[in-house]
Design a protein around this motif. Sequence first.
Motif, PDB file in Angstrom:
ATOM      1  N   ALA A 583      21.065  16.956  24.572  1.00 39.10           N
ATOM      2  CA  ALA A 583      22.243  17.508  23.918  1.00 39.10           C
ATOM      3  C   ALA A 583      22.374  18.970  24.321  1.00 39.10           C
ATOM      4  CB  ALA A 583      22.131  17.374  22.402  1.00 39.10           C
ATOM      5  N   GLU A 591      18.722  19.856  22.083  1.00 39.15           N
ATOM      6  CA  GLU A 591      17.997  18.692  21.573  1.00 39.15           C
ATOM      7  C   GLU A 591      17.689  17.762  22.734  1.00 39.15           C
ATOM      8  OE1 GLU A 591      20.087  18.196  17.164  1.00 39.15           O
ATOM      9  OE2 GLU A 591      20.713  16.946  18.820  1.00 39.15           O
ATOM     10  N   ARG A 592      16.603  17.010  22.599  1.00 33.47           N
ATOM     11  CA  ARG A 592      16.285  15.967  23.569  1.00 33.47           C
ATOM     12  C   ARG A 592      15.519  14.868  22.877  1.00 33.47           C
ATOM     13  NH1 ARG A 592      13.547  19.035  28.149  1.00 33.47           N
ATOM     14  NH2 ARG A 592      14.657  20.795  27.238  1.00 33.47           N
ATOM     15  N   HIS A 595      18.180   7.886  21.520  1.00 31.00           N
ATOM     16  CA  HIS A 595      19.298   7.783  20.581  1.00 31.00           C
ATOM     17  C   HIS A 595      18.790   7.769  19.139  1.00 31.00           C
ATOM     18  CE1 HIS A 595      22.928   6.303  18.632  1.00 31.00           C
ATOM     19  NE2 HIS A 595      22.267   5.222  18.230  1.00 31.00           N
ATOM     20  N   GLU A 597      15.895   8.794  17.920  1.00 34.07           N
ATOM     21  CA  GLU A 597      15.220  10.046  17.551  1.00 34.07           C
ATOM     22  C   GLU A 597      16.225  11.145  17.239  1.00 34.07           C
ATOM     23  OE1 GLU A 597      11.213   9.395  20.332  1.00 34.07           O
ATOM     24  OE2 GLU A 597      12.894  10.626  21.037  1.00 34.07           O
ATOM     25  N   LEU A 598      17.289  11.229  18.039  1.00 27.31           N
ATOM     26  CA  LEU A 598      18.271  12.290  17.822  1.00 27.31           C
ATOM     27  C   LEU A 598      19.124  12.028  16.586  1.00 27.31           C
ATOM     28  CD1 LEU A 598      19.436  13.040  21.485  1.00 27.31           C
ATOM     29  CD2 LEU A 598      17.771  14.260  20.096  1.00 27.31           C
ATOM     30  N   LYS A 601      17.201  13.245  13.663  1.00 29.76           N
ATOM     31  CA  LYS A 601      17.124  14.705  13.513  1.00 29.76           C
ATOM     32  C   LYS A 601      18.325  15.258  12.760  1.00 29.76           C
ATOM     33  CE  LYS A 601      14.346  15.863  17.590  1.00 29.76           C
ATOM     34  NZ  LYS A 601      14.331  16.609  18.887  1.00 29.76           N
ATOM     35  N   TYR A 605      23.619  16.024  18.234  1.00 33.82           N
ATOM     36  CA  TYR A 605      23.898  14.667  18.692  1.00 33.82           C
ATOM     37  C   TYR A 605      24.365  13.788  17.536  1.00 33.82           C
ATOM     38  CZ  TYR A 605      23.323  10.032  20.736  1.00 33.82           C
ATOM     39  OH  TYR A 605      23.539   8.749  21.171  1.00 33.82           O
TER      40      TYR A 605
END
Length: 654
Positions: A583, A591-592, A595, A597-598, A601, A605
């Motif tokens: 992102a 962000e990295r 799908h 995991e983000l 957060k 994303y």
Amino acid sequence: MESDRLGRRVWGLFTPYRTSLVIIGVAVLLSSGLGIITPFLTQAVFDHALFPVGGGGVRIPLLAWLVGGMVAVPVVTALIGVYQTYQTTLLGNRVMADLRSRLFEHLQRMDLAFFTATRTGAIQSRLANDVGGVQSVLSETASSILGNVVTVVAALIAMLLLSWELTLVAVALTPLFVLLQVRVGRVRRKLAGRTQESLSDMTAITQESLSVSGVLLTKVFNRQAYEVGRYRDENARQVDLQVRQAMSGQSFFAVVQTFMGITPALVYLVAGFLIAAGVGVSAGTIVAFTTLQTRLLFPTVNLLRVSLDVQTSLALFGRIFDYLDLRPRIVDAPDARTLDPATVTGRVDLESVWFAYPPAPPLGVVAAPVVAQAADGRGTDGAGTDGTVTWAVRDVSFTVEPGQLAAIVGPSGSGKTTLSYLVPRLYDVNRGRVLIDGRDVRGLTQASVADAVGMVTQDTYLLHATVRDNLRYAKPDATQAEIEEAATAANIHDRILSFAEGYDTVVGERGYRLSGGEKQRLAIARVLLKDPRILILDEATSALDTTSERLVQQALETATRRRTTIAIAHRLSTILGADVILAVDGGRVVERGTHAELLAKGGLYARLYTEQFAGGKVEARCADGVLFTDGATLVGRRTGEPAVPGAGDGGLTA
């Protein structure tokens, strides 16, 4: 001086054709030398054949020989002139072809930044108008100068031999004319430069407004009258400049020709005084002298005109050499290595990358060359040193392993597309490094990087050619079977076969005879035919409808298994299965992760996903409110303002 430097460069264009120059030079010397013989034959006719000194009547045999010589000289001169014209025309066109090819080849080597900062019409004008404007100089001027110089020198020598007193009368004002010509030449050179700038602007207006995209724009916004007015204004300026350029120096030439016209009368007057003073000037001498004076008149005027033409053409040559002197920002290092396609794994690394786009020059000004960055990543073109640079990418680091699918998402203007340009080295980073298989792309040849990286951009460009030719642009030696395999993988093969001419269908200017989805799938087929180890998809499915997108996604899933893929995505549905999602916001990777995991957060994303999918429900505005759908099922309607995504179903009516 600038003119001397330009003159040497122009002369350098002829050096590959030294043999032709020698042949032309010999022909010019022969034709010019033969032309001087006629006045002496005329003198002999008068003084030795018709009115021989000492009397004795007309000498018929001698007269016949002299008249025969007077007939033979122009015949031989004419034959030599035809051959000379052929050689000069051939030489001039070859030199001009070399200049055109050299300029086009140089432009092909220029980096992407040059073309984003320079109007396409201005580039086309340099190739067409400027190079075309010097055609007469290249094909005629050199031989014209040589021929006229030889004629003038030979005529002056012959006139001096006949009578040095009369020669002084004939050439008295020539030095003054030369000085005036220099001043007129400077004015014409400035006017020529402004005329070519106006032609460049006209070409740019034509290219912008008469291309398919330009016509569509003017019709949609009803701006045809504005474009016509803009063209008329520039056209009127062009007419004014052309007239001023044509008329500059005309008064000067009128004075020159007037003097040359009355000089024979002055010669007769001075000859009369000389005869009265007892100086031996025969009738044959006077006739021969006036004949030579005529031969002196035209070459002198021609030399003055050619000199002005050369001054004018120097302005055009200066514009051409301005482009040839540009140095591309992206160049191969002296010790650049070649990526072996058979051994490329496709690993991509960005290490602490900073990048800022070079500032665009003022409209109509050629983008200035800069010094390319060293391969060690230290120092560049000065970006960021004064604190005023707008960084498009800021301290970005990430790795994409061979075979992985990495997706880059973020709001518009966040730097997603810029990152995709750095991997194939369309731009060089200002700081940091971009590596393929652990090697800095600046230490690799551009050709091998281009072979290793394939790209599908959001602005699909197709040639005005057949479908087959557009696909073969990626692989000229591709077989029909390979073409159809790539088209099938992109789910465009069946659609192509439905066309009346199949793969021989002409797609039109920029592919405008195809739909957006068809163009995009054709572009995907083209890059699949290339079969690169690294694939970059910049909004590759943005132009597709839902059905086409699903078909292409299936094809891309198969295609990406064998290669590293970097996908720039606005429609997040296309990258949910990516191995890693980056992102990006404000040029930084904020962000990295995957799908899931983000989403967990709850950061950028997750916000983009919520805005796009509304918690699994897609929002669509209609005439009497906002529809909420889940797949193909209408699940509710809100009248008035749209609901806040994820705010629940309050206020929904069935």
